[in-house]
Design a protein around this motif. Structure first.
Motif, PDB file in Angstrom:
ATOM      1  N   SER A 241       0.852  -1.189   0.000  1.00  0.00           N
ATOM      2  CA  SER A 241       0.000   0.000   0.000  1.00  0.00           C
ATOM      3  C   SER A 241       0.885   1.237   0.000  1.00  0.00           C
ATOM      4  N   GLY A 242       0.408   2.283  -0.606  1.00  0.00           N
ATOM      5  CA  GLY A 242       1.131   3.545  -0.620  1.00  0.00           C
ATOM      6  C   GLY A 242       2.183   3.653  -1.697  1.00  0.00           C
ATOM      7  N   PHE A 243       2.345   2.641  -2.530  1.00  0.00           N
ATOM      8  CA  PHE A 243       3.318   2.679  -3.627  1.00  0.00           C
ATOM      9  C   PHE A 243       2.620   2.260  -4.923  1.00  0.00           C
ATOM     10  N   ASP A 244       3.036   2.862  -6.017  1.00  0.00           N
ATOM     11  CA  ASP A 244       2.566   2.436  -7.332  1.00  0.00           C
ATOM     12  C   ASP A 244       3.295   1.177  -7.788  1.00  0.00           C
ATOM     13  N   ARG A 245       4.606   1.124  -7.480  1.00  0.00           N
ATOM     14  CA  ARG A 245       5.390  -0.018  -7.904  1.00  0.00           C
ATOM     15  C   ARG A 245       6.596  -0.180  -6.992  1.00  0.00           C
ATOM     16  N   VAL A 246       6.743  -1.366  -6.439  1.00  0.00           N
ATOM     17  CA  VAL A 246       7.959  -1.756  -5.739  1.00  0.00           C
ATOM     18  C   VAL A 246       8.475  -3.015  -6.424  1.00  0.00           C
ATOM     19  N   ALA A 247       9.709  -2.965  -6.925  1.00  0.00           N
ATOM     20  CA  ALA A 247      10.319  -4.118  -7.586  1.00  0.00           C
ATOM     21  C   ALA A 247      11.663  -4.407  -6.933  1.00  0.00           C
ATOM     22  N   ILE A 248      12.063  -5.667  -6.973  1.00  0.00           N
ATOM     23  CA  ILE A 248      13.303  -6.117  -6.341  1.00  0.00           C
ATOM     24  C   ILE A 248      14.155  -6.840  -7.373  1.00  0.00           C
ATOM     25  N   PHE A 249      15.464  -6.572  -7.363  1.00  0.00           N
ATOM     26  CA  PHE A 249      16.364  -7.362  -8.201  1.00  0.00           C
ATOM     27  C   PHE A 249      17.470  -7.959  -7.339  1.00  0.00           C
ATOM     28  N   ARG A 250      17.883  -9.161  -7.697  1.00  0.00           N
ATOM     29  CA  ARG A 250      18.949  -9.867  -6.987  1.00  0.00           C
ATOM     30  C   ARG A 250      20.138 -10.078  -7.919  1.00  0.00           C
ATOM     31  N   PRO A 251      21.179  -9.276  -7.798  1.00  0.00           N
ATOM     32  CA  PRO A 251      22.366  -9.499  -8.627  1.00  0.00           C
ATOM     33  C   PRO A 251      23.111 -10.759  -8.184  1.00  0.00           C
ATOM     34  N   HIS A 252      23.729 -11.423  -9.144  1.00  0.00           N
ATOM     35  CA  HIS A 252      24.482 -12.648  -8.878  1.00  0.00           C
ATOM     36  C   HIS A 252      25.927 -12.484  -9.358  1.00  0.00           C
ATOM     37  N   ASN A 253      26.833 -12.297  -8.407  1.00  0.00           N
ATOM     38  CA  ASN A 253      28.269 -12.285  -8.692  1.00  0.00           C
ATOM     39  C   ASN A 253      28.626 -11.358  -9.852  1.00  0.00           C
ATOM     40  N   VAL A 254      28.336 -10.088  -9.667  1.00  0.00           N
ATOM     41  CA  VAL A 254      28.697  -9.074 -10.653  1.00  0.00           C
ATOM     42  C   VAL A 254      30.199  -8.812 -10.553  1.00  0.00           C
ATOM     43  N   TYR A 255      30.861  -8.685 -11.702  1.00  0.00           N
ATOM     44  CA  TYR A 255      32.297  -8.401 -11.685  1.00  0.00           C
ATOM     45  C   TYR A 255      32.620  -7.315 -12.701  1.00  0.00           C
ATOM     46  N   GLY A 256      33.733  -6.650 -12.483  1.00  0.00           N
ATOM     47  CA  GLY A 256      34.184  -5.604 -13.394  1.00  0.00           C
ATOM     48  C   GLY A 256      35.287  -4.804 -12.752  1.00  0.00           C
ATOM     49  N   PRO A 257      35.832  -3.816 -13.460  1.00  0.00           N
ATOM     50  CA  PRO A 257      36.881  -2.975 -12.889  1.00  0.00           C
ATOM     51  C   PRO A 257      36.370  -2.156 -11.703  1.00  0.00           C
ATOM     52  N   ASP A 258      37.260  -1.917 -10.749  1.00  0.00           N
ATOM     53  CA  ASP A 258      37.012  -0.984  -9.645  1.00  0.00           C
ATOM     54  C   ASP A 258      35.835  -1.396  -8.768  1.00  0.00           C
ATOM     55  N   MET A 259      35.737  -2.696  -8.465  1.00  0.00           N
ATOM     56  CA  MET A 259      34.687  -3.142  -7.554  1.00  0.00           C
ATOM     57  C   MET A 259      35.199  -3.307  -6.135  1.00  0.00           C
ATOM     58  N   GLY A 260      36.483  -3.030  -5.895  1.00  0.00           N
ATOM     59  CA  GLY A 260      37.073  -3.257  -4.583  1.00  0.00           C
ATOM     60  C   GLY A 260      37.738  -4.616  -4.543  1.00  0.00           C
ATOM     61  N   TRP A 261      38.621  -4.801  -3.577  1.00  0.00           N
ATOM     62  CA  TRP A 261      39.429  -6.018  -3.509  1.00  0.00           C
ATOM     63  C   TRP A 261      38.757  -7.143  -2.739  1.00  0.00           C
ATOM     64  N   GLU A 262      37.574  -6.905  -2.151  1.00  0.00           N
ATOM     65  CA  GLU A 262      36.974  -7.883  -1.241  1.00  0.00           C
ATOM     66  C   GLU A 262      36.116  -8.910  -1.964  1.00  0.00           C
ATOM     67  N   HIS A 263      36.405  -9.176  -3.223  1.00  0.00           N
ATOM     68  CA  HIS A 263      35.622 -10.104  -4.022  1.00  0.00           C
ATOM     69  C   HIS A 263      36.566 -11.065  -4.736  1.00  0.00           C
ATOM     70  N   VAL A 264      36.013 -12.174  -5.217  1.00  0.00           N
ATOM     71  CA  VAL A 264      36.875 -13.275  -5.633  1.00  0.00           C
ATOM     72  C   VAL A 264      37.738 -12.933  -6.850  1.00  0.00           C
ATOM     73  N   ILE A 265      37.204 -12.301  -7.879  1.00  0.00           N
ATOM     74  CA  ILE A 265      38.011 -12.038  -9.074  1.00  0.00           C
ATOM     75  C   ILE A 265      39.113 -11.017  -8.784  1.00  0.00           C
TER      76      ILE A 265
END
Length: 331
Positions: free
Chosen positions: A166-190
Motif C-alpha cells: 500500500s502507498g506505492f505504485d510499484r515496488v520491484a526487487i532485483f537480486r544481482p548474482h556475482n557481478v564483476y568488473g573494474p574498480d569493484m574493490g578487492w573484497e571479491h573473488v576475481i
C-alpha cells in the motif's frame, strides 16, 4: 525522462547504473557517504548529477535526498565477504535501517516508484540450480557472521514487499548474482584472485604457478559482467512489475578451480591449483535462473571468456603498482 535518486550511487554497481541513467537522458541524484565508494567512479557524469553526501542510516539525510524525485533506486549496502565476517553489525545496520529510512521517506514524500537491490545471498544455499526467484530465503545459522549480509537482504525484501502493498505504485526487487568488473574493490573473488596471481607469478618466474584456494575448487559460481548487470537493472526499472522479484546474472557456471586457472592464464601463465580448507558458511553451487528477466527482453551479452581478461588485467596493473610502491617504501 525521469528524475531518480540512486542510493549507494558511488558504489561499484550504483555508479555504473548512474552512468547508464545519465547516458539515457534521466536526471539523477546520488546519495552516498563514500565509505566504500568514491566519486571517481562517476567520472564523466559527475557534473551532470546532484551528489548528496550522506549516510543511508541518517533518516533526515534520506528524507532530504528523496524529496522531489520520481523514483528511488535503493542500492546502498555494505558488500564484500570480508566485511560480512569483520563488521556484521555495520552490515546489518546499513541494510535494515537504510531500507526503513528509504521506505519512510518515500511514503512521506509521495514517491511511489521504488526499485530495491537484494542479493543471491538472501537464499544462501539454493535447493535447486539454476535457481528461480521463488526459492525460500534462509539464514542457516544466526551465529555465523557470514550471514549478516544475506540476512539484511532477506529483511529488506520483506520490508519492501510488505510496505509496498500500500502507498506505492510499484515496488520491484532485483537480486544481482556475482557481478564483476573494474574498480569493484578487492573484497571479491576475481579481484582477490587477480592480486594473488600477480604475487604468485612474481614469486615463481618459471613453471606452473602455485595457487592456493579455499575448498576443493569444485564449488561453482555464475559471474555477470557489470555492463550486462546494468542492462538487467535497467530492464527491471523500465519493465519490472509491482512486487516483482528478478534475478540478474549470467547462468554460465564456472568452478572456483577453473576460475583460478583462467585468472592466471589471463596473465600468461599456468596455475597449479592447491585446495585448502573451505570457509565456513560457503555455498557449493550457485547459478541464477533468469527466465523471468529474459521474458522482459533481457539477455546477457558478455561471456566470462570475453569479460574476464580485461578485468583481470585492470586489477593486475594496480596490484603491480601497489607492490612497487611497497618495495620503494621498504628501500
Amino acid at each position: 525522462m525521469k528524475h531518480y535518486l540512486v542510493t549507494g550511487g558511488s558504489g561499484f554497481i550504483g555508479a555504473a547504473l548512474v552512468q547508464r541513467l545519465v547516458r539515457d537522458g534521466h536526471r539523477v541524484r546520488v546519495l552516498d557517504d563514500n565509505s566504500r565508494g568514491h566519486t571517481g567512479r562517476l567520472s564523466g557524469v559527475l557534473d551532470d548529477v546532484e551528489f548528496v553526501q550522506g549516510d543511508i542510516r541518517d533518516a533526515a539525510a534520506v528524507r532530504g535526498a528523496v524529496r522531489g524525485v520520481d523514483g528511488v533506486l535503493h542500492l546502498a549496502a555494505v558488500n564484500g565477504t570480508r566485511h560480512f565476517y569483520e563488521k556484521p553489525e555495520v552490515v546489518l545496520d546499513v541494510g535494515v535501517r537504510g531500507m526503513l529510512n528509504v521506505l519512510d521517506a518515500c511514503r512521506a514524500d509521495g514517491v511511489g516508484d521504488l526499485v530495491v537491490a537484494s542479493s543471491s545471498e538472501a537464499y544462501q544455499t539454493p535447493p535447486q540450480v539454476p535457481t528461480p526467484e521463488d526459492v525460500p530465503l534462509v539464514v542457516p545459522d544466526v551465529l555465523n557472521p557470514r550471514y549478516s549480509y544475506g540476512g539484511s537482504k532477506l529483511i529488506s525484501e520483506l520490508l519492501a514487499v510488505n510496505w509496498g502493498r500500500s502507498g506505492f505504485d510499484r515496488v520491484a526487487i532485483f537480486r544481482p548474482h556475482n557481478v564483476y568488473g573494474p574498480d569493484m574493490g578487492w573484497e571479491h573473488v576475481i579481484p582477490e584472485f587477480s592480486r594473488r596471481a600477480v604475487g604468485a607469478i612474481t614469486g615463481h618466474p618459471a613453471g606452473p604457478v602455485p595457487f592456493p584456494i579455499q575448498g576443493d575448487g569444485r564449488q561453482t559460481r555464475a559471474f555477470v559482467h557489470i555492463d550486462d548487470a546494468v542492462d538487467g537493472i535497467v530492464t527491471v526499472i523500465d519493465r519490472g512489475e509491482h512486487l516483482g522479484i528478478y534475478h540478474i546474472g549470467n547462468p554460465e557456471e564456472v568452478s572456483i578451480a577453473d576460475l583460478a586457472r583462467r585468472t592466471v592464464a589471463c596473465l600468461g601463465r599456468e596455475a597449479q591449483v592447491i585446495p585448502g580448507p573451505a570457509a565456513p558458511g560457503g555455498t557449493d553451487r550457485r547459478s541464477p535462473d533468469i527466465s523471468r528477466l529474459t521474458a522482459l527482453g533481457y539477455a546477457p551479452r558478455i561471456p566470462l571468456s570475453a569479460g574476464l581478461p580485461g578485468v583481470v588485467e585492470w586489477y593486475a596493473e594496480r596490484a603491480r603498482a601497489d607492490a612497487a610502491r611497497i618495495g620503494q617504501a621498504a628501500e
